[in-house]
Design an enzyme around this catalytic site. Sequence first.
Site, PDB file in Angstrom:
ATOM      1  N   LYS A 206       0.838  -1.201   0.000  1.00  0.00           N
ATOM      2  CA  LYS A 206       0.000   0.000   0.000  1.00  0.00           C
ATOM      3  C   LYS A 206       0.878   1.258   0.000  1.00  0.00           C
ATOM      4  CE  LYS A 206      -3.719   2.078   2.727  1.00  0.00           C
ATOM      5  NZ  LYS A 206      -4.659   1.876   3.835  1.00  0.00           N
ATOM      6  N   GLU A 212      10.502  -4.722   4.595  1.00  0.00           N
ATOM      7  CA  GLU A 212      10.639  -6.099   4.114  1.00  0.00           C
ATOM      8  C   GLU A 212      10.335  -6.179   2.625  1.00  0.00           C
ATOM      9  OE1 GLU A 212       8.956  -5.080   6.740  1.00  0.00           O
ATOM     10  OE2 GLU A 212       9.140  -6.471   8.425  1.00  0.00           O
ATOM     11  N   GLY A 268      -4.936  -2.606   5.223  1.00  0.00           N
ATOM     12  CA  GLY A 268      -4.155  -3.741   4.715  1.00  0.00           C
ATOM     13  C   GLY A 268      -4.847  -5.079   4.925  1.00  0.00           C
ATOM     14  N   ARG A 269      -5.292  -5.332   6.149  1.00  0.00           N
ATOM     15  CA  ARG A 269      -5.876  -6.654   6.440  1.00  0.00           C
ATOM     16  C   ARG A 269      -7.279  -6.807   5.877  1.00  0.00           C
ATOM     17  NH1 ARG A 269      -4.783  -3.556  10.669  1.00  0.00           N
ATOM     18  NH2 ARG A 269      -6.396  -2.850  12.096  1.00  0.00           N
ATOM     19  N   GLU A 354      -4.847  -7.943  15.094  1.00  0.00           N
ATOM     20  CA  GLU A 354      -4.345  -6.602  14.755  1.00  0.00           C
ATOM     21  C   GLU A 354      -5.491  -5.591  14.840  1.00  0.00           C
ATOM     22  OE1 GLU A 354      -2.575  -5.561  10.828  1.00  0.00           O
ATOM     23  OE2 GLU A 354      -0.748  -5.224  11.953  1.00  0.00           O
ATOM     24  N   HIS A 385      -4.251 -34.839  16.879  1.00  0.00           N
ATOM     25  CA  HIS A 385      -3.153 -35.678  17.345  1.00  0.00           C
ATOM     26  C   HIS A 385      -2.085 -34.863  18.050  1.00  0.00           C
ATOM     27  CE1 HIS A 385      -4.681 -39.254  15.241  1.00  0.00           C
ATOM     28  NE2 HIS A 385      -5.250 -38.316  14.482  1.00  0.00           N
ATOM     29  N   LYS A 505       9.225  -1.368  14.806  1.00  0.00           N
ATOM     30  CA  LYS A 505       9.782  -0.924  13.517  1.00  0.00           C
ATOM     31  C   LYS A 505      10.830   0.154  13.732  1.00  0.00           C
ATOM     32  CE  LYS A 505       5.625  -1.186  10.632  1.00  0.00           C
ATOM     33  NZ  LYS A 505       4.714  -0.352   9.858  1.00  0.00           N
TER      34      LYS A 505
HETATM   35  C1  G6Q Z   1      -2.594  -4.334   7.948  1.00  0.00           C
HETATM   36  C2  G6Q Z   1      -1.407  -3.651   8.402  1.00  0.00           C
HETATM   37  C3  G6Q Z   1      -0.100  -4.228   7.917  1.00  0.00           C
HETATM   38  C4  G6Q Z   1       0.283  -3.863   6.498  1.00  0.00           C
HETATM   39  C5  G6Q Z   1       1.737  -4.252   6.258  1.00  0.00           C
HETATM   40  C6  G6Q Z   1       2.183  -3.977   4.839  1.00  0.00           C
HETATM   41  O1  G6Q Z   1      -3.721  -4.025   8.186  1.00  0.00           O
HETATM   42  O2  G6Q Z   1      -1.528  -2.303   8.114  1.00  0.00           O
HETATM   43  O3  G6Q Z   1      -0.087  -5.629   8.040  1.00  0.00           O
HETATM   44  O4  G6Q Z   1      -0.564  -4.475   5.587  1.00  0.00           O
HETATM   45  O5  G6Q Z   1       2.562  -3.584   7.150  1.00  0.00           O
HETATM   46  O6  G6Q Z   1       2.063  -2.633   4.527  1.00  0.00           O
HETATM   47  P1  G6Q Z   1       2.209  -2.137   3.048  1.00  0.00           P
HETATM   48  O7  G6Q Z   1       1.093  -2.702   2.244  1.00  0.00           O
HETATM   49  O8  G6Q Z   1       2.166  -0.630   3.096  1.00  0.00           O
HETATM   50  O9  G6Q Z   1       3.540  -2.639   2.544  1.00  0.00           O
END
Ligand code: G6Q
Length: 551
Positions: A206, A212, A268-269, A354, A385, A505
């Site tokens: 986003k 990462e 994001g989620r 989250e 199991h 972070k």
């Molecule tokens: C989700 C969070 C988080 C996010 C990641 C990736 O709701 O905001 O998991 O999706 O940190 O972020 P970017 O899409 O900006 O790389």
Amino acid sequence: MSRLRQTAAWQALEGHRVELDDTHLRELFAADPDRAKRLTLEVAGIHADLSKNLVTAETLELLLALARETGVAERREAMFRGERVNPTEDRPALHTALRMPRGESLVVDGVDLVAEVHEVLDRMAGFCRSVRSGAWLGHSGRPIRNVIHIGIGGSDLGPVMAYEALRHRASRELRIRFVSNVDGTDFSESVRDLDPAETLVIVSSKTFTTLETMANAGAARRWLLDSAGAEEAAVARHFVAISTNADEVAGFGIDTENRFGFWDWVGGRYSLDSAVGLSTMLAVGPEAFGELLAGMHELDLHFREAPAERNLPLLMGLLAVWYGDFLGAQTAAVLPYEQYLHRFPAYLQQLSMESNGKRVTLAGEPVEYQTAAILWGEPGTNGQHSFFQLLHQGTQPFPCDFIGFLETANPVGDQHDLLLANLFAQTEALAFGKTAEEIRAEGIPERLVAQQTFPGNRPSTTLLGHRLDPRTLGALIALYEHSVFTQAAVWQINPFDQWGVELGKQLAKRIAAELTAEQEPELSHDASTNRLIALRRQARQAGGSAAGRSR
Ligand code: G6Q
């Protein structure tokens, strides 16, 4: 004491819990032959049996009163209408607009969001058709056979989960892999047997600034450019981006034509149903992706319109509140009896923890009640199991969601009946257990009676679909999204921000600079962290000299 605990409904539930203390599910079922029927809902192709939960009709009435008193319906409407229900980030949360059908409209701040959503969906569909048909060619003129989706958190977990869930519907011509971890092993293992000339890289971020993802995207770029015949221009044939940040995408060298955008009102989620789902669409095709969206939309309509007492996500959310805040359950399990859903618990962990792992209210006051439970799970029957022992005889009861399907995509002998038999048996054993008398009647020696007794009265919900198709998957995802929303609304917290991930972070950024500094850095962390940093610096230096020696 915070206001929530002072509401009449909360206090009534406190009293009700005490009255219910000695009631066993055995009695509740014996007293009401219609219980299973009364507490089962059919929603969007999902048969949802809530009858094995530790509730009576009165419990549900009181929970619904709590929802009324805390304004759940009003908050739900505010979300659907596009109000700024995420005040700390000053934005709406409109994932529900991502699955509204073409031709409908939702105007927010003078813009018809549904039209914009379908414009992107159409571009995604065109791109996917071109790649899937072999028309899209790599820089050396070869068609795409591999797709690497790079992203993390919300830009990864939904796509992985959906790809795994719908694998039986996916093109077997395209190999799709996911890289998320900054651990270089993830990237290296994912590409080691792939030819860059036949590989498409999707960078899903986003913000397009996530450490990462940008590290892995950089590695993928180098991997492509280091391969024979690839020049800078190859990036445009092999990289596409999913992002709201057009400038950063262009800065990376990705053709702006190949950027699929979304909007800041998609968390994001909650983003699988946006352009973030491009890898899913590549795998299963635009039509199946459309069915996924249709399943989500059906559940959205249900959540918005169904009467409260037959509203499945509302009831599931209220049950979560009941178990956490009144019956002391600190954890909840989701147990899919469907191998294709093996990443569903991990996906739900982010969605739930989250969103609702919060300790202050919307107003910034500390909460004085438990918010999100710790959610976890593994596919059945494997879990039986290992950790199921604790489900049956551990000291702490907690709720479990069992998810299964009446039909399978892979009939092998009678194995599907064996799978479902196990699912049904587990919910029966958890609810009803086995008494000491029953054990004795089997002739078990007295010294083993206590060991072999099952207390029962352990709650579960069973969600049974017909088969795991895109539509049912969409409905399941939206079901949990709205259950999580309901919980947040009762707890008066913001499920759409995630400030709790920031501190780690910031510290990692500082420590990364200390680990790699040429000059010995002045460390001013605590004694433990300082020692850990020193250890890695020593290993780096030793590795450097070892590498030097071997040259
Ligand atoms: C989700 C969070 C988080 C996010 C990641 C990736 O709701 O905001 O998991 O999706 O940190 O972020 P970017 O899409 O900006 O790389």
